[in-house]
Design a protein around this motif. Structure first.
Motif, mmCIF file in Angstrom:
data_model
loop_
_atom_site.group_PDB
_atom_site.id
_atom_site.type_symbol
_atom_site.label_atom_id
_atom_site.label_comp_id
_atom_site.label_asym_id
_atom_site.label_seq_id
_atom_site.Cartn_x
_atom_site.Cartn_y
_atom_site.Cartn_z
ATOM 1 N N VAL A 5 -91.205 40.622 64.610
ATOM 2 C CA VAL A 5 -91.122 41.659 63.586
ATOM 3 C C VAL A 5 -90.682 40.966 62.305
ATOM 4 O O VAL A 5 -89.591 40.399 62.240
ATOM 5 C CB VAL A 5 -90.122 42.765 63.976
ATOM 6 N N THR A 8 -86.583 42.950 58.242
ATOM 7 C CA THR A 8 -85.629 43.708 59.065
ATOM 8 C C THR A 8 -84.847 44.708 58.223
ATOM 9 O O THR A 8 -83.630 44.823 58.332
ATOM 10 C CB THR A 8 -84.661 42.758 59.809
ATOM 11 N N VAL A 11 -87.288 49.876 58.588
ATOM 12 C CA VAL A 11 -88.401 49.900 59.535
ATOM 13 C C VAL A 11 -88.303 48.736 60.512
ATOM 14 O O VAL A 11 -88.380 48.925 61.728
ATOM 15 C CB VAL A 11 -89.749 49.864 58.788
ATOM 16 N N GLY A 12 -88.119 47.535 59.985
ATOM 17 C CA GLY A 12 -88.150 46.361 60.840
ATOM 18 C C GLY A 12 -87.009 46.268 61.828
ATOM 19 O O GLY A 12 -87.224 45.952 63.007
ATOM 20 N N HIS A 15 -87.627 48.943 64.457
ATOM 21 C CA HIS A 15 -88.791 48.625 65.294
ATOM 22 C C HIS A 15 -88.474 47.487 66.254
ATOM 23 O O HIS A 15 -88.816 47.551 67.454
ATOM 24 C CB HIS A 15 -89.979 48.259 64.407
ATOM 25 N N PHE A 81 -95.649 41.978 63.883
ATOM 26 C CA PHE A 81 -95.586 43.218 63.106
ATOM 27 C C PHE A 81 -94.998 42.914 61.727
ATOM 28 O O PHE A 81 -93.896 42.361 61.631
ATOM 29 C CB PHE A 81 -94.731 44.260 63.820
ATOM 30 N N CYS A 83 -93.236 44.286 58.589
ATOM 31 C CA CYS A 83 -92.420 45.458 58.241
ATOM 32 C C CYS A 83 -91.666 45.261 56.927
ATOM 33 O O CYS A 83 -90.601 45.845 56.726
ATOM 34 C CB CYS A 83 -91.431 45.761 59.362
ATOM 35 N N LYS A 120 -97.214 47.291 59.440
ATOM 36 C CA LYS A 120 -96.578 48.601 59.522
ATOM 37 C C LYS A 120 -96.123 49.077 58.139
ATOM 38 O O LYS A 120 -95.829 50.258 57.958
ATOM 39 C CB LYS A 120 -95.369 48.569 60.468
ATOM 40 N N SER A 121 -96.067 48.175 57.189
ATOM 41 C CA SER A 121 -95.650 48.527 55.834
ATOM 42 C C SER A 121 -96.628 49.539 55.224
ATOM 43 O O SER A 121 -97.824 49.547 55.536
ATOM 44 C CB SER A 121 -95.602 47.277 54.956
ATOM 45 N N TRP A 146 -103.730 47.627 61.471
ATOM 46 C CA TRP A 146 -102.698 48.395 60.762
ATOM 47 C C TRP A 146 -102.181 49.513 61.650
ATOM 48 O O TRP A 146 -102.947 50.212 62.302
ATOM 49 C CB TRP A 146 -103.207 48.951 59.430
ATOM 50 N N GLU A 149 -95.934 53.254 60.115
ATOM 51 C CA GLU A 149 -94.729 53.848 60.702
ATOM 52 C C GLU A 149 -94.518 55.241 60.109
ATOM 53 O O GLU A 149 -94.914 55.515 58.977
ATOM 54 C CB GLU A 149 -93.517 52.958 60.444
ATOM 55 N N THR A 160 -88.950 56.315 66.538
ATOM 56 C CA THR A 160 -89.669 55.133 67.019
ATOM 57 C C THR A 160 -89.854 55.162 68.529
ATOM 58 O O THR A 160 -90.926 54.812 69.043
ATOM 59 C CB THR A 160 -88.925 53.846 66.607
#
Length: 465
Positions: A5, A8, A11-12, A15, A81, A83, A120-121, A146, A149, A160
């Motif tokens: 991922v 952070t 989202v990160g 996730h 991923f 993020c 995921k961005s 893609w 989120e 999540t």
């Protein structure tokens, strides 16, 4: 599965922890070494309910760890991923995708053959296609997909682990199969799974946020009409929300939306539509944005009217700094925008928030802060309720009335028990509810709140205490 991922933030971090929670082995990556150190010690870098506990379990299990090395991440796994943040550009409403580009470029030289890079961005439509073309040049055996989120700050862990839907935009059956494997526990639980092309997946997120932002601004536009007509927007919202075609969620009238998603996403969506030649199709989003911003100005106008037309030499207590409850995020916070505007007009402002004081102080150092509600309201000529934390709904208004100079309250979120506050001797005002405490617009007034104070303060029964 083994996966990484990249990024952070909200989202990160969530996730990564949630993927480890459902059994994957996860390596998180961030350029900030202090954040990486904090996460490796199982400490969340932000206030998010349930995240600390999740990090404690998954880091201790050995399934989750963090690094600052993109090269290490590229070699660690074949599934990545992205993020990272996509903030608004400083000189444009468009999204700044430089961090997404940097993440892909940074990993590309070390990617394993057959790697799948999953965004995921939240990005402008067409980003996946552009990045796929770039990868074909520098890492031809890698593939882009893609997977937007839909988490909400304050309920990110739940959103999540138990999402309302999963959307993946892929260019191959193999990519779909990999993502079905990643989310197998959710799919076994019956979570709807939408497999589409990358462009549609990119649009799903911004379309959803634009719709929700429009719904919020619609009810706040109705609040303006209610102020003009002498009607009550809270009853109006409840009544139209019973219509199954409309529904109650996001029909909460008040100060409007903020944070790192809705404002910048609707602006970026409108900007991208203009680039595609479809600007007229989403021109209404500019008005959605303006209505939302206007709620902040209207709240300041209402507060100013309540204290006699000027904030000079007035003490104002503020309840709330975060842009929403259960978060310490103050990015584009309506609460802090109002608090600072009141301060700029001469008031002494003291702000309370259960979680966001440190972030608020860093963003608005001119304001004063306290961790105790009575201290924020001590000697106040006016109290502003600006973030609907549960703690504020549990305040004893009679006890708080003992510490203020005048029991005047603006419930800018329409979430407090107005009757209880009134019974404790408070004058309560709110946007779209001109009938509170028997207040009505003055027939000859020219401003939106002229009638709230009438010709003199004494003409209003709330001003007699």
């Amino acid at each position: 599965m083994k996966l990484t991922v990249i990024g952070t933030g909200y989202v990160g971090a969530v996730h990564a922890a949630c993927m480890a929670e459902i059994g994957h082995t996860v390596l998180g990556v961030d350029i900030n070494p202090d954040r990486v150190d904090l996460l490796n010690r199982a400490k969340a870098p932000m206030h998010e309910p349930g995240l600390d506990e999740l990090l404690t379990r998954t880091v201790a299990s050995g399934r989750l760890r963090f690094t600052t090395s993109l090269a290490q991440a590229a070699r660690f796994a074949g599934l990545h991923f992205i993020c990272v943040g996509t903030p608004q550009q400083p000189d444009s409403p468009a999204a700044d995708v430089r961090y997404v580009d940097a993440a892909v470029e940074g990993m590309a030289p070390d990617l394993r053959p057959g790697s799948l890079v999953v965004g995921k961005s939240t990005v402008p439509v067409g980003t996946a296609a552009r990045l796929a073309a770039r990868l074909r040049q520098v890492a031809p055996q890698a593939e882009i997909a893609w997977n937007p989120e839909f988490l909400r700050e304050g309920s990110a862990v739940r959103d999540t682990l138990w999402p309302e839907r999963l959307v993946v935009g892929v260019s191959s059956a193999r990519a779909e199969a990999v993502l079905r494997d990643v989310y197998a526990p959710m799919l076994r639980g019956g979570v709807p799974f939408f497999c589409t092309d990358p462009s549609t997946a990119e649009l799903v997120k911004v379309a959803a946020n634009s719709f929700l932002a429009t719904k919020i601004s619609f009810i706040n536009a109705m609040a303006e009409v209610c102020d003009a007509a002498g009607a009550d927007v809270t009853t109006l919202a409840q009544a139209i929300g019973e219509d199954s075609r409309i529904g109650h969620p996001f029909l909460q009238p008040g100060l409007g939306f903020g944070g790192s998603c809705f404002p910048k996403d609707i602006r970026a969506f409108a900007a991208r539509a203009e680039e595609l030649g479809a600007g007229k199709a989403v021109a209404f989003l500019h008005e959605v944005d303006e209505i939302n911003t206007r709620q902040r100005r209207r709240t300041v106008d209402l507060a100013r009217a309540l204290v006699g037309g000027s904030f000079a030499d007035r003490n104002v207590g503020v309840l709330g700094a975060a842009f929403k409850p259960d978060s310490d995020d103050v990015r584009d916070s309506p609460a802090l925008a109002v608090a600072d505007a009141v301060r700029a007009e001469g008031a002494e402002v003291r702000v309370h928030d259960p979680a966001a004081l440190d972030n608020a102080q860093a963003a608005f150092p001119e304001l004063k802060y306290t961790s105790v509600v009575p201290e924020a309201c001590d000697g106040a000529d006016l109290v502003l309720h600006l973030t609907p934390w549960r703690e504020y709904a549990e305040i004893d208004p009679a006890l708080l009335a003992r510490v203020v100079r005048r029991p005047l309250l603006v419930d800018a979120r329409n979430t407090l028990d107005v009757q209880a506050w009134q019974q404790a001797g408070w004058c309560v005002r709110a946007l779209g509810r001109p009938g509170l405490n028997g207040a009505h617009r003055h027939a000859t007034g020219t401003g939106p709140y002229d009638g709230l104070i009438g010709v003199s303060l004494e003409s209003d029964p709330c001003m007699s205490s």
